[in-house]
Design a protein around this motif. Structure first.
Motif, mmCIF file in Angstrom:
data_model
loop_
_atom_site.group_PDB
_atom_site.id
_atom_site.type_symbol
_atom_site.label_atom_id
_atom_site.label_comp_id
_atom_site.label_asym_id
_atom_site.label_seq_id
_atom_site.Cartn_x
_atom_site.Cartn_y
_atom_site.Cartn_z
ATOM 1 N N ASN A 338 0.815 -1.210 0.000
ATOM 2 C CA ASN A 338 0.000 0.000 0.000
ATOM 3 C C ASN A 338 0.849 1.260 0.000
ATOM 4 O O ASN A 338 0.429 2.296 -0.518
ATOM 5 N N VAL A 339 2.041 1.193 0.588
ATOM 6 C CA VAL A 339 2.955 2.327 0.470
ATOM 7 C C VAL A 339 3.336 2.544 -0.990
ATOM 8 O O VAL A 339 3.378 3.679 -1.487
ATOM 9 N N MET A 340 3.604 1.445 -1.694
ATOM 10 C CA MET A 340 3.964 1.545 -3.105
ATOM 11 C C MET A 340 2.799 2.061 -3.945
ATOM 12 O O MET A 340 3.001 2.803 -4.917
ATOM 13 N N THR A 344 3.362 7.205 -3.042
ATOM 14 C CA THR A 344 4.531 7.355 -3.903
ATOM 15 C C THR A 344 5.368 8.543 -3.429
ATOM 16 O O THR A 344 4.857 9.634 -3.204
ATOM 17 N N GLY A 345 6.654 8.309 -3.276
ATOM 18 C CA GLY A 345 7.541 9.368 -2.824
ATOM 19 C C GLY A 345 7.717 9.427 -1.326
ATOM 20 O O GLY A 345 8.541 10.207 -0.841
ATOM 21 N N HIS A 346 6.966 8.639 -0.581
ATOM 22 C CA HIS A 346 7.129 8.608 0.870
ATOM 23 C C HIS A 346 8.274 7.687 1.260
ATOM 24 O O HIS A 346 8.650 6.773 0.520
ATOM 25 N N VAL A 347 8.827 7.917 2.413
ATOM 26 C CA VAL A 347 9.872 7.077 2.977
ATOM 27 C C VAL A 347 9.223 6.154 4.012
ATOM 28 O O VAL A 347 8.512 6.625 4.908
ATOM 29 N N ALA A 348 9.472 4.857 3.878
ATOM 30 C CA ALA A 348 8.829 3.873 4.753
ATOM 31 C C ALA A 348 9.847 3.308 5.735
ATOM 32 O O ALA A 348 11.057 3.250 5.460
ATOM 33 N N GLU A 364 5.485 2.337 8.963
ATOM 34 C CA GLU A 364 5.123 3.757 8.940
ATOM 35 C C GLU A 364 5.791 4.428 7.748
ATOM 36 O O GLU A 364 6.962 4.155 7.440
ATOM 37 N N ASP A 365 5.034 5.260 7.077
ATOM 38 C CA ASP A 365 5.601 6.048 5.985
ATOM 39 C C ASP A 365 5.449 7.527 6.307
ATOM 40 O O ASP A 365 4.483 7.935 6.963
ATOM 41 N N ARG A 366 6.384 8.293 5.856
ATOM 42 C CA ARG A 366 6.333 9.736 6.071
ATOM 43 C C ARG A 366 6.666 10.427 4.763
ATOM 44 O O ARG A 366 7.478 9.930 3.962
ATOM 45 N N ASP A 412 2.401 14.015 10.682
ATOM 46 C CA ASP A 412 3.182 14.629 9.609
ATOM 47 C C ASP A 412 2.682 14.255 8.225
ATOM 48 O O ASP A 412 3.378 14.467 7.224
ATOM 49 N N GLY A 413 1.477 13.683 8.124
ATOM 50 C CA GLY A 413 0.893 13.364 6.832
ATOM 51 C C GLY A 413 1.185 11.968 6.338
ATOM 52 O O GLY A 413 0.849 11.638 5.200
ATOM 53 N N GLY A 414 1.797 11.147 7.145
ATOM 54 C CA GLY A 414 2.053 9.772 6.746
ATOM 55 C C GLY A 414 0.987 8.818 7.250
ATOM 56 O O GLY A 414 -0.138 9.220 7.587
#
Length: 447
Positions: A338-340, A344-348, A364-366, A412-414
């Motif tokens: 789901n992060v992918m 997109t562009g987040h750091v997991a 967690e992704d941010r 922070d929006g993640g």
């Protein structure tokens, strides 16, 4: 279509089933106590012959029998034989011996008359139903030998009453015969119930295999085409840029692994692996359903797909086996997927902490500095949402092993997915030696 029972219906049903054993222990003793105590007290006051007896026994030539005076000891023995009956299920032999002692004691204290053997009858039948036949037989012999002869031995009667002996033998015989009939009927009912449960389990297994076969037939063809087309593109696109070729390699490998997992699940449900049966040793390794030890491979594949991801592990991933390990891997896999897809562009970041009793997971992704922001300058959450099938599947996997799952946005929006799973939870063992996770049949790896 069947509907799930409501919680209040289940509560009421549970209360009924909890109340039934209590009634069986105590409630069924009440009529026995009434018959033994009240019936014996009334019988002790009736003269069975002579002018003062009942109309059908009155005769001028008959010799009347005086009423029996029940003292405190006799009454105590009557009551004691009934008081121990509620414990007849837990200690059937002890209760039988106690009721036999109180009954014989009553016959020794006073001349026995009336239904003073009601408690002993219930104790004998209960012990017979629970398999203590030798104890019941010994108690029956003692009862037949003592109860009809107590008056003669103690000098209360001149000779043995053969009618009383016959009545005692008939009472013991009927009690044992009825108890045996009840035992046979109970075993037959239990056998029919076991057969019905086994048939339902077999039908459920066949339905699972059918669903898995339908899933395999509908998905395997598409996955095979994806693998084939990616391989052809790699073969024909020798001049493609390196990132493009790497993306095609990832597509080919991911689709091939997903197809292998799908076939493995179907093989587990069928208790046979078709390729292994055919002796195909050139194909890909049909490894078992992936566990937590496959998380590093999952991370490397995600990095190859362009996802910035960090893995922090505290403990040995290989030590978590069984259903807990598979559920943990699927939760991490779904979260990374789901992060992918959605971030997109987040750091997991993946955190795995293996404790002595529990397993803690956190994905967690941010957002990165270049991620889109809202009108007030805050980062836009790009999580997986709270109503998707992915979240539902993760919650079901966590609940299946007795754990819990928490999903929600960060400040922070993640997005953060946290799960706590108990260690030591295992599933049902299949023929291949592993545990079958029913949730693995409903959904393969996310694309």
């Amino acid at each position: 279509m069947t509907t799930a029972p409501r919680s209040d219906d289940l509560d009421r049903a549970g209360a009924r089933w909890r109340g039934r054993p209590r009634f069986a222990r105590v409630g069924r003793v009440v009529p026995v106590a009434f018959v033994q105590i009240v019936g014996t007290l009334l019988a002790a006051r009736i003269t069975p012959a002579g002018p003062g007896g009942p109309p059908w026994t009155r005769s001028a030539a008959a010799v009347g029998v005086d009423p029996v005076v029940l003292g405190p000891l006799a009454v105590a023995l009557l009551v004691a034989g009934v008081v121990v009956l509620p414990w007849r299920w837990r200690w059937p032999r002890s209760v039988l011996l106690l009721t036999l002692a109180t009954t014989v004691g009553y016959a020794v204290v006073v001349s026995p008359r009336g239904p003073f053997v009601a408690a002993l009858t219930m104790a004998m039948a209960n012990a017979w139903l629970r398999g203590h036949r030798r104890t019941v037989a010994a108690a029956a012999v003692v009862a037949v030998a003592v109860l009809p002869t107590a008056d003669v031995v103690l000098g209360r009667a001149p000779t043995i009453d053969l009618a009383a002996v016959g009545l005692c033998v008939a009472w013991v015989t009927v009690t044992i015969v009825v108890a045996e009939l009840v035992r046979v009927r109970t075993e037959r009912v239990a056998e029919r119930r076991r057969a019905r449960v086994e048939a339902e389990r077999r039908r459920a297994g066949e339905e699972r295999v059918r669903i898995a076969r339908e899933l395999h037939d509908s998905v395997a063809h598409s996955m095979s085409l994806i693998t084939l087309q990616a391989g052809v593109a790699l073969h024909l696109g020798a001049e493609l840029p390196a990132p493009t070729r790497q993306a095609l390699v990832n597509i080919r490998d991911s689709s091939r692994d997903a197809l292998v997992e799908l076939r493995t699940i179907l093989g587990v449900l069928r208790s046979v692996d078709s390729d292994r049966r055919d002796g195909d040793g050139d194909g890909p390794d049909r490894s078992p359903v992936p566990g937590l030890e496959r998380v590093p491979d999952l991370v490397e594949r995600a990095r190859a797909a362009g996802v910035a991801i960090e893995l922090c592990v505290d403990g040995d991933l290989g030590s978590v086996q069984g259903t807990t390990g598979r559920s943990a891997f699927r939760i991490v896999q779904e979260s990374v997927t789901n992060v992918m897809k959605h971030a997109t562009g987040h750091v997991a970041r993946i955190e795995v902490t293996i404790g002595p009793d529990v397993l803690d997971l956190a994905v967690e992704d941010r957002p990165t500095p270049g991620a889109p922001t809202s009108s007030d300058g805050t980062a836009v959450p790009a999580g997986i949402g709270t109503t998707g099938n992915g979240v539902i599947g993760m919650r079901e996997r966590a609940a299946a092993v007795g754990g819990d799952l928490r999903v929600g946005p960060t400040t922070d929006g993640g997005w953060r997915v946290a799960a706590r799973l108990p260690l030591g939870t295992d599933g049902s063992v299949d023929s291949a030696g592993g545990a079958v996770d029913p949730a693995d049949t409903s959904e393969g790896a996310s694309a």
